[in-house]
Enzyme design. Structure first.
Site, mmCIF file in Angstrom:
data_model
loop_
_atom_site.group_PDB
_atom_site.id
_atom_site.type_symbol
_atom_site.label_atom_id
_atom_site.label_comp_id
_atom_site.label_asym_id
_atom_site.label_seq_id
_atom_site.Cartn_x
_atom_site.Cartn_y
_atom_site.Cartn_z
ATOM 1 C CB CYS A 102 26.150 -1.956 -12.202
ATOM 2 S SG CYS A 102 24.500 -1.507 -11.644
ATOM 3 C CB CYS A 199 26.086 5.939 -9.160
ATOM 4 S SG CYS A 199 26.141 3.921 -8.676
#
Length: 369
Positions: A102, A199
């Protein structure tokens, strides 16, 4: 004064980082990243990333700071670069770190690229790492002051150009002081808990989430002699070094616990054995990303192999084809292909590479993978 985008996740760290950038006299615009077209499909609740509540918390923090606030839709990029990559890596028997991915592909590529295209000078985040400029003008990244919160490992994918446009205002602080500061500033996120799980896995059940994506892929768990101990529904539910949840039924001859030593994704065979056979002292890695110049010749250094793991003394060498060879002076255990090896000299991050194979050349005979 610089025009900066503050990436605001909805947590306390990014809120205080944005506040410090404002205090430093910068022209700051808050941005929250929408990483799912349906946020409920990822995480719900005040967990610090990816939920509807987080977007609201980020907006309230920006309002309290008196800065403009926008939501940038990065869901398509996130799905391809992070979520799909995570699934494909596990399907191939590797153990990825989605936070590094990410940072590499979303927060410091897509976001930074968009910010620069819009005329901003850089990006502010709440990461715990420190930047300094060397005498030759190179921007160096170092470990944070708070060793317990240091995030330089997951930032080891950043290039020199990205570091030149990055700002980490929390690098010299400890987390308790950041929370106290948030409370003094009247930020409602001052006591918001940190997020620790992946997440996009809403309930933290990685194996269950992967099973929904990949479906049944039957295989067997065997010992080092090849004896079948049990069947399983998917090798993606296992990771190198795993001990818990193996449900082997038959104890080892010596009565000691057994650990996952190897995962063969094509046949779905998972091999288990004693803990001492997890030790490795040689790593091969590819996809190197250097924070500055690549090492020229063998580099005596340390490497970190997990986000919160110990440092291991090592000698790192970049091969002619660009791949990276690592000899561990301090052997490590439970290291899986797909993990990142982040290289340090002292507190300075040199760069990172993705582990493709491990072996225990001087500890015992035979490769692990």
């Amino acid at each position: 004064m610089a025009r900066l985008v503050a990436a605001m996740s909805g947590g306390v760290d990014s809120a205080v980082a944005a506040a410090r950038a404002v205090d430093a006299g910068h022209d700051v615009t808050g941005v929250h990243l929408a990483l799912s077209r349906n946020p409920r499909s990822y995480r719900s609740g005040a967990r610090g990333c990816c939920s509807i509540e987080d977007a609201g918390d980020a907006r309230r923090a920006a309002d309290a700071l008196g800065i403009p606030f926008y939501v940038w839709d990065m869901s398509a990029e996130f799905a391809v670069e992070v979520v799909d990559d995570f699934v494909s890596e596990y399907a191939a028997g590797r153990t990825p770190n989605p936070c590094l991915r990410c940072n590499e592909k979303i927060k410091f590529a897509a976001v930074l690229d968009r910010a620069l295209a819009l005329g901003f000078d850089g990006v502010v985040t709440g990461h715990y790492a420190q930047l300094s400029t060397a005498t030759d003008g190179t921007v160096e990244m170092h470990r944070s002051e708070d060793a317990g919160k240091d995030q330089s490992y997951v930032l080891g994918v950043l290039t020199q150009d990205q570091l030149r446009h990055s700002h980490f205002p929390l690098g010299g602080s400890v987390k308790t002081d950041v929370r106290d500061e948030a409370a003094r500033r009247g930020l409602q996120v001052a006591t918001k808990p940190d997020s620790h799980d992946i997440c996009f896995v809403a309930d933290g059940d990685n194996a269950g989430w992967l099973a929904e994506k990949l479906g049944p892929r039957p295989g067997v768990v065997v010992d080092e002699a090849g004896a079948v101990l049990r069947e399983h529904d998917g090798a993606y539910a296992y990771t190198i070094g795993q001990r818990r949840g193996l449900r082997l039924g038959v104890p080892a001859d010596d009565g000691k616990p057994r650990f996952v030593l190897d995962i063969e994704p094509v046949s779905g065979t998972v091999t288990v054995g004693p803990r001492e056979h997890l030790l490795v002292d040689t790593l091969e890695a590819d996809r190197p990303l250097w924070c500055g110049a690549a090492p020229d010749g063998p580099l005596e250094c340390t490497v970190q192999l997990r986000a919160h793991g110990a440092e291991h003394r090592a000698v790192v060498e970049v091969l002619d084809d660009g791949r990276v060879h690592v000899d561990l002076v301090d052997p490590a255990e439970g290291i899986a292909p797909g993990q990142a090896a982040v290289v340090y000299v002292g507190t300075r991050v040199v760069g990172s590479a993705t582990i493709t194979a491990t072996s225990r050349s001087s500890i015992s005979s035979g490769p692990v993978r």
